[in-house]
Scaffold this motif. Structure first.
Motif, PDB file in Angstrom:
ATOM      1  N   ASP A 284      38.377  51.828  46.886  1.00 17.33           N
ATOM      2  CA  ASP A 284      38.865  50.811  45.969  1.00 17.33           C
ATOM      3  C   ASP A 284      40.275  50.349  46.320  1.00 17.33           C
ATOM      4  O   ASP A 284      40.624  49.196  46.140  1.00 17.33           O
ATOM      5  CB  ASP A 284      38.832  51.345  44.542  1.00 17.33           C
ATOM      6  CG  ASP A 284      37.628  50.815  43.803  1.00 17.33           C
ATOM      7  OD1 ASP A 284      37.548  51.015  42.599  1.00 17.33           O
ATOM      8  OD2 ASP A 284      36.769  50.165  44.453  1.00 17.33           O
ATOM      9  N   SER A 285      41.090  51.289  46.804  1.00 18.43           N
ATOM     10  CA  SER A 285      42.482  50.934  47.063  1.00 18.43           C
ATOM     11  C   SER A 285      42.602  49.958  48.228  1.00 18.43           C
ATOM     12  O   SER A 285      43.611  49.286  48.390  1.00 18.43           O
ATOM     13  CB  SER A 285      43.303  52.192  47.346  1.00 18.43           C
ATOM     14  OG  SER A 285      42.805  52.826  48.517  1.00 18.43           O
ATOM     15  N   SER A 286      41.556  49.869  49.041  1.00 20.26           N
ATOM     16  CA  SER A 286      41.608  48.899  50.134  1.00 20.26           C
ATOM     17  C   SER A 286      41.269  47.503  49.651  1.00 20.26           C
ATOM     18  O   SER A 286      41.429  46.530  50.374  1.00 20.26           O
ATOM     19  CB  SER A 286      40.622  49.294  51.234  1.00 20.26           C
ATOM     20  OG  SER A 286      39.293  49.044  50.789  1.00 20.26           O
ATOM     21  N   LYS A 287      40.767  47.433  48.433  1.00 17.91           N
ATOM     22  CA  LYS A 287      40.401  46.119  47.899  1.00 17.91           C
ATOM     23  C   LYS A 287      41.630  45.385  47.391  1.00 17.91           C
ATOM     24  O   LYS A 287      42.587  45.989  46.926  1.00 17.91           O
ATOM     25  CB  LYS A 287      39.406  46.287  46.751  1.00 17.91           C
ATOM     26  CG  LYS A 287      38.036  46.756  47.190  1.00 17.91           C
ATOM     27  CD  LYS A 287      37.072  46.687  46.012  1.00 17.91           C
ATOM     28  CE  LYS A 287      35.675  47.129  46.414  1.00 17.91           C
ATOM     29  NZ  LYS A 287      34.727  47.001  45.313  1.00 17.91           N
ATOM     30  N   LYS A 288      41.551  44.070  47.454  1.00 16.14           N
ATOM     31  CA  LYS A 288      42.600  43.254  46.857  1.00 16.14           C
ATOM     32  C   LYS A 288      42.381  43.203  45.346  1.00 16.14           C
ATOM     33  O   LYS A 288      41.252  43.203  44.866  1.00 16.14           O
ATOM     34  CB  LYS A 288      42.554  41.832  47.412  1.00 16.14           C
ATOM     35  CG  LYS A 288      42.713  41.754  48.911  1.00 16.14           C
ATOM     36  CD  LYS A 288      44.154  41.985  49.343  1.00 16.14           C
ATOM     37  CE  LYS A 288      44.234  41.882  50.865  1.00 16.14           C
ATOM     38  NZ  LYS A 288      45.600  41.742  51.347  1.00 16.14           N
TER      39      LYS A 288
ATOM     40  N   GLY B 272      32.887  42.154  47.985  1.00 19.49           N
ATOM     41  CA  GLY B 272      33.242  43.565  48.135  1.00 19.49           C
ATOM     42  C   GLY B 272      34.667  43.818  48.578  1.00 19.49           C
ATOM     43  O   GLY B 272      35.053  44.964  48.794  1.00 19.49           O
ATOM     44  N   LEU B 273      35.463  42.779  48.721  1.00 22.05           N
ATOM     45  CA  LEU B 273      36.833  42.973  49.192  1.00 22.05           C
ATOM     46  C   LEU B 273      37.866  42.824  48.070  1.00 22.05           C
ATOM     47  O   LEU B 273      39.058  42.858  48.324  1.00 22.05           O
ATOM     48  CB  LEU B 273      37.154  41.974  50.317  1.00 22.05           C
ATOM     49  CG  LEU B 273      36.215  41.998  51.529  1.00 22.05           C
ATOM     50  CD1 LEU B 273      36.647  40.959  52.557  1.00 22.05           C
ATOM     51  CD2 LEU B 273      36.197  43.388  52.161  1.00 22.05           C
ATOM     52  N   ALA B 274      37.380  42.625  46.847  1.00 22.82           N
ATOM     53  CA  ALA B 274      38.316  42.399  45.745  1.00 22.82           C
ATOM     54  C   ALA B 274      37.837  43.094  44.477  1.00 22.82           C
ATOM     55  O   ALA B 274      36.635  43.248  44.255  1.00 22.82           O
ATOM     56  CB  ALA B 274      38.466  40.900  45.481  1.00 22.82           C
ATOM     57  N   THR B 275      38.777  43.520  43.690  1.00 25.69           N
ATOM     58  CA  THR B 275      38.501  43.983  42.330  1.00 25.69           C
ATOM     59  C   THR B 275      39.032  42.908  41.389  1.00 25.69           C
ATOM     60  O   THR B 275      40.214  42.571  41.441  1.00 25.69           O
ATOM     61  CB  THR B 275      39.215  45.306  42.044  1.00 25.69           C
ATOM     62  OG1 THR B 275      38.792  46.261  43.008  1.00 25.69           O
ATOM     63  CG2 THR B 275      38.875  45.801  40.649  1.00 25.69           C
TER      64      THR B 275
END
Lengths: 343, 343
Positions: free
Chosen positions: B3-7, B29-32
């Protein structure tokens, strides 16, 4: 005075304007009035009008001499001295010549037609269909509304300017006589201000300063004339530019000089006590057709034909035309494909 | 991927545009994504969205990672990589700088703001309040509507053009990097067409050919774009003249050459299968405020400042301004005297 000495008048259209016209004509005692009603026939035929009038006071269950649910057919043999049209004039939907063909023969010269209707060039189609008929112009400055069927609230006094439309086939003296006679019977009750005004074109162009401008601007924005005066910029950016276009069109197309003060006078002409909803705004809210061709289309066409720049009215006209088409669709007069690619 | 790799993305406005934006960002899948909702918060927080999308199919009870009933306060310490504004932009009612002041410090340089909003000069007030903040332009060509609270029907595919607004205080390379990064995370799911488009001014003026013209014309006439194309004269007399004014203003005010074919393309750009109700028409029917200042007012001001004649848009602008005032009254933001002579 016997009944036979009275003039026989048919008023077509018993709404806000026609009901007060019928009342004035009956009150004067010189006319027997038949009113043709449409949407309010049933209620008026049964109960009469409820009228609250600044000129006449409050009248309950008032009825003209006769009411009819439709224009009587010419074959009925009824002969009217005057046929007063007090309907809206919407030539793109129902030409008034078609209405009058029911009651007038093509060669009629006895019955005089009185158009208590707004706008420009409204007599033209009548002169084509009834070349021998005297046609009078009635420019009404009344403030009146039918707030429910048969319920009339007249909150600004009835002032009617009457003159004759030019007609090359009828002697000018006869036209003038008819106009003055109608003024006499309309004003006989003394409750109203009905004056002979021979300068029909001037009267009509002058009223267009209001009707071609404030009327559609209110219809399109949904604001009454009081709110238009309160809304920031609306008078300066919309109303006044439009009115100046009419003033210039009157000068160029008809040689009518309305003067510089007319714009301010028309902006401020509605009584300050009320938020007045002009007819087109009332119509758009009711989903009725707009009387925009004679009020806006004709002066626009006349002005632009003489080279007058009328950018504000051009846009307002096209917007009204689109709104009219929307109303046609809602009334089932035009149909659209369920999917556009199925055309 | 953790999750921490997500923007971390905050989407402000979860209506027709914002909900699909949130969906694209989550699907990739690249953002929360946290979405700030207003009128539909309760229903979406409870049941999620019901989405019927030409890009994504049918989703029942779909929820982004987080939903909030209001913009989180800066004191919450939450740090977002991107704050996406997907609300309407109505500067005469609620300036977007005021919205962002809740969440961004004046000196912010970490969080990038993405304006998925229409119109001209929308970044100007942000650069004044947040001079160090990268601000991206998102020009969305989506066809999407929220037909009931939380119910989104997307019937035309999402295409998003992203570039950076000029900012003299942020290196051009950083602006470009942010724009390309946002394109990457927005398009990662492969369901949408999100492209980097550095020519922000061109994209915005091009979309104005539609939005400054068809949008207000539909709002004022009450006709959707399909019916405008069917109504006699509406395209020739209203839409095309207005569009030509925008094309000329783009050339004179911004040096943007849109080409001669753009008018025809924009008139015909809505899918033929649907009668599309553009946003301003939907807003006027709901009694909402109109997004007319950035869509219509700014290009009008820019064009006329450079001497472009814009008579059609001038009238449409003033009409929209009057309608906006009417809406202000209906929402209690202006009050009028009960009788005008009592002023």
């Amino acid at each position: 005075m016997t009944d036979s000495s009275k003039k026989s008048v048919l008023v077509i259209g018993g709404g806000a304007v026609g009901a007060i016209a019928a009342l004035n004509l009956e009150v004067g005692g010189l006319a027997t009035v038949t009113v043709v009603l449409r949407s309010n026939f049933e209620v008026v035929n049964r109960d009469g009008y409820h009228i609250q009038s600044c000129d006449h006071g409050i009248l309950e269950n008032w009825k003209p001499s006769h009411v009819l649910p439709q224009v009587p057919a010419i074959t009925d043999g009824t002969r009217y001295d005057y046929v007063v049209l007090a309907t809206k004039n919407i030539p793109d939907i129902l030409p008034i010549a078609d209405v009058l063909k029911r009651i007038l023969s093509a060669g009629n010269s006895h019955t005089t037609v009185v158009l208590i209707q707004n706008g420009l060039n409204i007599a033209k189609p009548l002169l084509e269909s009834f070349s021998q008929t005297p046609v009078l112009s009635g420019v009404s400055l009344i403030g009146s509304a039918e707030i429910d069927p048969g319920v009339i609230v007249q909150d600004d006094k009835d002032r009617l300017l009457v003159g004759a439309f030019d007609n090359p086939n009828v002697p000018a003296a006869k036209l003038e006589e008819k106009a003055k006679d109608f003024v006499r019977i309309y004003g006989a009750g003394g409750k109203t201000e009905c004056v002979y005004s021979p300068n029909v074109l001037h009267d009509r162009w002058r009223k267009l300063v209001y009707n071609a401008c404030l009327n559609p601007i209110c219809a399109v924005t949904g604001l009454d004339t009081g709110r238009i005066r309160l809304a920031p910029g609306a008078v300066e950016e919309l109303v006044e530019p439009a009115m100046r276009e009419i003033v210039e069109a009157a000068r160029m197309a008809a040689g009518v000089e309305l003067g510089v003060k007319v714009v301010k006078e028309m902006v401020e002409c509605d009584p300050l006590e009320i938020y007045l909803r002009p007819s087109m705004l009332a119509d758009v809210r009711k989903g009725n057709f707009l009387e925009f061709e004679n009020l806006l289309g004709e002066p626009l066409r006349e002005g632009t034909a003489k080279g007058v720049q009328m950018p504000t009215l051009r846009v307002l006209y096209s917007l009204c035309k689109a709104i009219q088409w929307r109303t046609k669709e809602s009334k089932g007069l035009v149909s659209i494909p369920p999917k556009r690619n199925a055309v």
